[in-house]
Design a protein around this motif. Structure first.
Motif, PDB file in Angstrom:
ATOM      1  N   ARG B  96      15.262  55.242  36.394  1.00 53.56           N
ATOM      2  CA  ARG B  96      15.578  56.375  37.241  1.00 53.56           C
ATOM      3  C   ARG B  96      17.037  56.728  36.979  1.00 53.56           C
ATOM      4  NH1 ARG B  96      14.488  54.024  42.971  1.00 53.56           N
ATOM      5  NH2 ARG B  96      15.170  52.118  41.939  1.00 53.56           N
ATOM      6  N   GLY B  97      17.571  57.671  37.703  1.00 55.94           N
ATOM      7  CA  GLY B  97      18.976  57.999  37.522  1.00 55.94           C
ATOM      8  C   GLY B  97      19.860  56.789  37.748  1.00 55.94           C
ATOM      9  N   GLN B  98      21.000  56.766  37.075  1.00 55.58           N
ATOM     10  CA  GLN B  98      21.875  55.598  37.141  1.00 55.58           C
ATOM     11  C   GLN B  98      22.362  55.316  38.544  1.00 55.58           C
ATOM     12  OE1 GLN B  98      24.563  56.498  33.623  1.00 55.58           O
ATOM     13  NE2 GLN B  98      24.519  54.292  33.574  1.00 55.58           N
ATOM     14  N   GLY B  99      22.291  56.287  39.415  1.00 51.36           N
ATOM     15  CA  GLY B  99      22.691  56.038  40.785  1.00 51.36           C
ATOM     16  C   GLY B  99      21.755  55.105  41.519  1.00 51.36           C
ATOM     17  N   TYR B 100      20.538  54.957  41.009  1.00 54.48           N
ATOM     18  CA  TYR B 100      19.534  54.171  41.711  1.00 54.48           C
ATOM     19  C   TYR B 100      19.114  52.925  40.964  1.00 54.48           C
ATOM     20  CZ  TYR B 100      19.159  58.823  43.736  1.00 54.48           C
ATOM     21  OH  TYR B 100      19.446  60.041  44.294  1.00 54.48           O
ATOM     22  N   ALA B 101      19.420  52.891  39.694  1.00 53.16           N
ATOM     23  CA  ALA B 101      18.903  51.789  38.888  1.00 53.16           C
ATOM     24  C   ALA B 101      19.901  51.436  37.798  1.00 53.16           C
ATOM     25  CB  ALA B 101      17.571  52.183  38.250  1.00 53.16           C
ATOM     26  N   GLU B 102      19.822  50.227  37.338  1.00 49.98           N
ATOM     27  CA  GLU B 102      20.738  49.801  36.295  1.00 49.98           C
ATOM     28  C   GLU B 102      20.424  50.523  34.995  1.00 49.98           C
ATOM     29  OE1 GLU B 102      18.679  45.632  36.130  1.00 49.98           O
ATOM     30  OE2 GLU B 102      19.837  45.886  34.289  1.00 49.98           O
TER      31      GLU B 102
END
Lengths: 113, 114
Positions: B96-102
């Motif tokens: 997912r977007g880097q805001g939610y996942a590594e």
């Protein structure tokens, strides 16, 4: 202007001590912040993600804090070991769309035996 | 399970030459990214993709083009290389977007433009 700063380019500490690395940001309001480790000649490796409503997060010997008032994140490594020597990068979501991150310049940590 | 693989690992180009860097991931991730890393400047986002067939500009897109024709591949092109493009290039992917996942990074491509 928007800026991410990490406390120092290099940090030397003695084995067994706690290393504390600082990430300060200006003119961002991130909802998320991440820390990565990078070894020479390698790509960064994810360590921890912390959200704005999480004041602290832990993973084994690692601890991250996130203070949105001070606009600062602290990264701690307790009982440091020479194997912890690496460059540590903080990264934040610049627009909170969750699509991409902006990275700080990194702090090169050396743990001396 | 290879993760994120970048090709080539090293390359020397002459000014004005063109080349394509290939990034392949086998984790079925939606998001893919191209960064460049220069001494003292950290990682800077060049382009990214939020899914097959999509691309978007990052912080430093000038002089680069990208394509994401297949979900697993993200290509970075330099049409006319310049010495300022000498850098280490990293590809990354995330589910997912880097805001939610590594984000998972490749091993990097060291490019020198002479």
């Amino acid at each position: 202007s928007q800026k991410i700063e990490q406390n120092s380019e290099a940090l030397n500490i003695q084995e067994g001590k706690t290393a504390t690395l600082t990430c300060n940001y200006t003119n961002y309001s991130p909802a998320y912040l991440q820390w990565y480790r990078q070894d020479p000649g390698r790509g960064p490796v994810f360590l921890l993600l912390i959200r704005e409503n999480e004041k602290e997060k832990r993973k084994e010997r690692l601890k991250v804090t996130f203070d949105t008032t001070l606009k600062q994140s602290l990264f701690h490594i307790t009982a440091s070991q020479p194997a912890d020597s690496a460059t540590y990068l903080c990264a934040l979501d610049p627009d909170n769309y969750g699509q991409n991150f902006v990275f700080g310049p990194g702090t090169r940590l050396s743990v001396l035996p | 399970n290879a993760g994120v693989t970048q090709t080539p690992k090293f390359r020397v180009l002459k000014t004005g030459q063109s080349m394509t860097l290939l990034c392949a991931q086998d984790m079925n991730h939606e998001y893919m990214y191209w960064y460049r890393q220069d001494p003292g400047m950290g990682l800077r986002l060049i382009h990214y993709s939020v899914g097959e067939g999509t691309t978007a500009k990052g912080e430093v897109p000038d002089g680069y083009n990208v394509s994401r024709l297949k979900k697993q591949n993200f290509l970075l092109g330099l049409e006319s290389a310049a010495p300022s493009q000498t850098s280490v290039y990293f590809c990354a992917s995330s589910p997912r977007g880097q805001g939610y996942a590594e984000a998972f990074f490749g091993q990097g491509t060291r490019l020198t433009v002479v």
